[in-house]
Scaffold this motif. Structure first.
Motif, PDB file in Angstrom:
ATOM      1  N   LEU A  69      44.356  33.671  28.976  1.00  0.00           N
ATOM      2  CA  LEU A  69      43.087  32.952  29.054  1.00  0.00           C
ATOM      3  C   LEU A  69      42.057  33.703  28.224  1.00  0.00           C
ATOM      4  O   LEU A  69      41.725  34.850  28.527  1.00  0.00           O
ATOM      5  CB  LEU A  69      42.624  32.833  30.513  1.00  0.00           C
ATOM      6  CG  LEU A  69      41.313  32.109  30.750  1.00  0.00           C
ATOM      7  CD1 LEU A  69      41.381  30.668  30.265  1.00  0.00           C
ATOM      8  CD2 LEU A  69      40.944  32.153  32.223  1.00  0.00           C
ATOM      9  N   GLU A  70      41.598  33.056  27.170  1.00  0.00           N
ATOM     10  CA  GLU A  70      40.585  33.651  26.283  1.00  0.00           C
ATOM     11  C   GLU A  70      39.259  32.950  26.536  1.00  0.00           C
ATOM     12  O   GLU A  70      39.184  31.718  26.498  1.00  0.00           O
ATOM     13  CB  GLU A  70      41.007  33.504  24.831  1.00  0.00           C
ATOM     14  CG  GLU A  70      42.300  34.229  24.517  1.00  0.00           C
ATOM     15  CD  GLU A  70      42.774  34.016  23.093  1.00  0.00           C
ATOM     16  OE1 GLU A  70      42.160  33.217  22.345  1.00  0.00           O
ATOM     17  OE2 GLU A  70      43.776  34.656  22.724  1.00  0.00           O
ATOM     18  N   VAL A  71      38.224  33.753  26.776  1.00  0.00           N
ATOM     19  CA  VAL A  71      36.912  33.206  27.129  1.00  0.00           C
ATOM     20  C   VAL A  71      35.857  33.811  26.221  1.00  0.00           C
ATOM     21  O   VAL A  71      35.815  35.025  26.022  1.00  0.00           O
ATOM     22  CB  VAL A  71      36.565  33.507  28.612  1.00  0.00           C
ATOM     23  CG1 VAL A  71      35.214  32.919  28.979  1.00  0.00           C
ATOM     24  CG2 VAL A  71      37.648  33.006  29.534  1.00  0.00           C
ATOM     25  N   LYS A  72      34.987  32.956  25.685  1.00  0.00           N
ATOM     26  CA  LYS A  72      33.818  33.399  24.922  1.00  0.00           C
ATOM     27  C   LYS A  72      32.587  32.894  25.658  1.00  0.00           C
ATOM     28  O   LYS A  72      32.491  31.714  25.977  1.00  0.00           O
ATOM     29  CB  LYS A  72      33.858  32.846  23.503  1.00  0.00           C
ATOM     30  CG  LYS A  72      34.985  33.429  22.692  1.00  0.00           C
ATOM     31  CD  LYS A  72      34.966  32.931  21.275  1.00  0.00           C
ATOM     32  CE  LYS A  72      36.131  33.571  20.551  1.00  0.00           C
ATOM     33  NZ  LYS A  72      36.830  32.695  19.690  1.00  0.00           N
ATOM     34  N   LEU A  73      31.652  33.809  25.915  1.00  0.00           N
ATOM     35  CA  LEU A  73      30.471  33.474  26.709  1.00  0.00           C
ATOM     36  C   LEU A  73      29.212  33.413  25.863  1.00  0.00           C
ATOM     37  O   LEU A  73      29.061  34.157  24.891  1.00  0.00           O
ATOM     38  CB  LEU A  73      30.279  34.510  27.815  1.00  0.00           C
ATOM     39  CG  LEU A  73      31.355  34.574  28.884  1.00  0.00           C
ATOM     40  CD1 LEU A  73      31.073  35.719  29.846  1.00  0.00           C
ATOM     41  CD2 LEU A  73      31.457  33.263  29.628  1.00  0.00           C
ATOM     42  N   ASP A  74      28.315  32.545  26.289  1.00  0.00           N
ATOM     43  CA  ASP A  74      26.963  32.478  25.729  1.00  0.00           C
ATOM     44  C   ASP A  74      26.007  32.590  26.908  1.00  0.00           C
ATOM     45  O   ASP A  74      25.922  31.681  27.731  1.00  0.00           O
ATOM     46  CB  ASP A  74      26.758  31.168  24.976  1.00  0.00           C
ATOM     47  CG  ASP A  74      25.354  31.040  24.411  1.00  0.00           C
ATOM     48  OD1 ASP A  74      24.715  32.079  24.160  1.00  0.00           O
ATOM     49  OD2 ASP A  74      24.893  29.894  24.217  1.00  0.00           O
ATOM     50  N   ASP A  75      25.322  33.723  26.997  1.00  0.00           N
ATOM     51  CA  ASP A  75      24.393  33.997  28.091  1.00  0.00           C
ATOM     52  C   ASP A  75      22.982  34.003  27.515  1.00  0.00           C
ATOM     53  O   ASP A  75      22.698  34.762  26.584  1.00  0.00           O
ATOM     54  CB  ASP A  75      24.734  35.350  28.720  1.00  0.00           C
ATOM     55  CG  ASP A  75      23.784  35.750  29.827  1.00  0.00           C
ATOM     56  OD1 ASP A  75      23.164  34.862  30.425  1.00  0.00           O
ATOM     57  OD2 ASP A  75      23.669  36.964  30.087  1.00  0.00           O
ATOM     58  N   SER A  76      22.114  33.146  28.038  1.00  0.00           N
ATOM     59  CA  SER A  76      20.749  33.087  27.502  1.00  0.00           C
ATOM     60  C   SER A  76      19.729  32.971  28.621  1.00  0.00           C
ATOM     61  O   SER A  76      20.005  32.438  29.690  1.00  0.00           O
ATOM     62  CB  SER A  76      20.609  31.897  26.552  1.00  0.00           C
ATOM     63  OG  SER A  76      20.787  30.682  27.242  1.00  0.00           O
ATOM     64  N   ILE A  77      18.543  33.497  28.319  1.00  0.00           N
ATOM     65  CA  ILE A  77      17.402  33.383  29.230  1.00  0.00           C
ATOM     66  C   ILE A  77      16.249  32.777  28.429  1.00  0.00           C
ATOM     67  O   ILE A  77      15.892  33.278  27.361  1.00  0.00           O
ATOM     68  CB  ILE A  77      16.974  34.756  29.791  1.00  0.00           C
ATOM     69  CG1 ILE A  77      18.111  35.386  30.581  1.00  0.00           C
ATOM     70  CG2 ILE A  77      15.736  34.604  30.659  1.00  0.00           C
ATOM     71  CD1 ILE A  77      17.806  36.775  31.091  1.00  0.00           C
ATOM     72  N   VAL A  78      15.681  31.699  28.970  1.00  0.00           N
ATOM     73  CA  VAL A  78      14.592  31.002  28.291  1.00  0.00           C
ATOM     74  C   VAL A  78      13.411  30.920  29.246  1.00  0.00           C
ATOM     75  O   VAL A  78      13.573  30.548  30.413  1.00  0.00           O
ATOM     76  CB  VAL A  78      15.028  29.578  27.878  1.00  0.00           C
ATOM     77  CG1 VAL A  78      13.882  28.825  27.235  1.00  0.00           C
ATOM     78  CG2 VAL A  78      16.218  29.630  26.952  1.00  0.00           C
ATOM     79  N   GLY A  79      12.225  31.256  28.761  1.00  0.00           N
ATOM     80  CA  GLY A  79      11.008  31.135  29.562  1.00  0.00           C
ATOM     81  C   GLY A  79      10.591  29.688  29.673  1.00  0.00           C
ATOM     82  O   GLY A  79      10.521  28.978  28.666  1.00  0.00           O
TER      83      GLY A  79
END
Length: 163
Positions: A69-79
């Motif tokens: 299982l290959e996973v690529k993450l996109d973690d973002s914080i927006v005001g």
């Protein structure tokens, strides 16, 4: 009332619904999930996601993994919430995952999908409290997204088993 319950009980098998984890630990879905190895995922969010996935996948008992299982993450914080003096009062933390289930022997991609979730974070006067809330949100999001991934793989495994 008893007739209605009896009628529903007789009609349920005809609707096409079947238990996903039929057969328990020896069923096709549990056996399929036990053959998955989680590839390393970069970053803090990757560490949390790897642990969450491993917690949800059954132990393979030391056997060689058939799938990766290959996973690529996109973690973002927006005001989001902004006051007149341009101070952020609310943030949205989003965690998105693109994952692939790969056959370890052939390298063929069997499943390519995405999962994700968002969480709201209040920005308060204490920077420590805000950072703690962001970290808690990330931990919760990793668990939610891991649930989505394992559920989707379980459904794929069930269909691949021909049931």
């Amino acid at each position: 009332m008893k007739r209605l319950v009896l009628l529903l009980a007789l009609a349920l098998p005809g609707c096409g619904l079947h238990p996903l984890y039929e057969g328990g630990a020896s069923g096709p879905v549990a056996r399929g999930l036990a053959q998955i190895e989680v590839a390393p995922i970069a970053g803090k969010s990757g560490y949390l996601m790897s642990n969450a996935l491993r917690d949800r996948l059954p132990d393979g008992g030391g056997a060689a993994a058939k799938y990766r299982l290959e996973v690529k993450l996109d973690d973002s914080i927006v005001g989001l919430g902004v006051t007149r003096d341009d101070t952020v009062t609310r943030e949205r933390r989003a965690l998105r995952a693109r994952y692939q289930l790969v056959d370890s022997a052939s390298g063929e991609v069997l499943l390519d999908a995405t999962a994700g979730s968002d969480a709201g974070v209040d920005v308060v006067g204490s920077e420590y409290a805000t950072i703690a809330a962001e970290n808690t949100a990330l931990e919760n999001l990793a668990n939610i997204v891991a649930d989505q991934i394992v559920t989707r793989i379980a459904v794929y495994t069930r269909r691949a088993a021909g049931k």
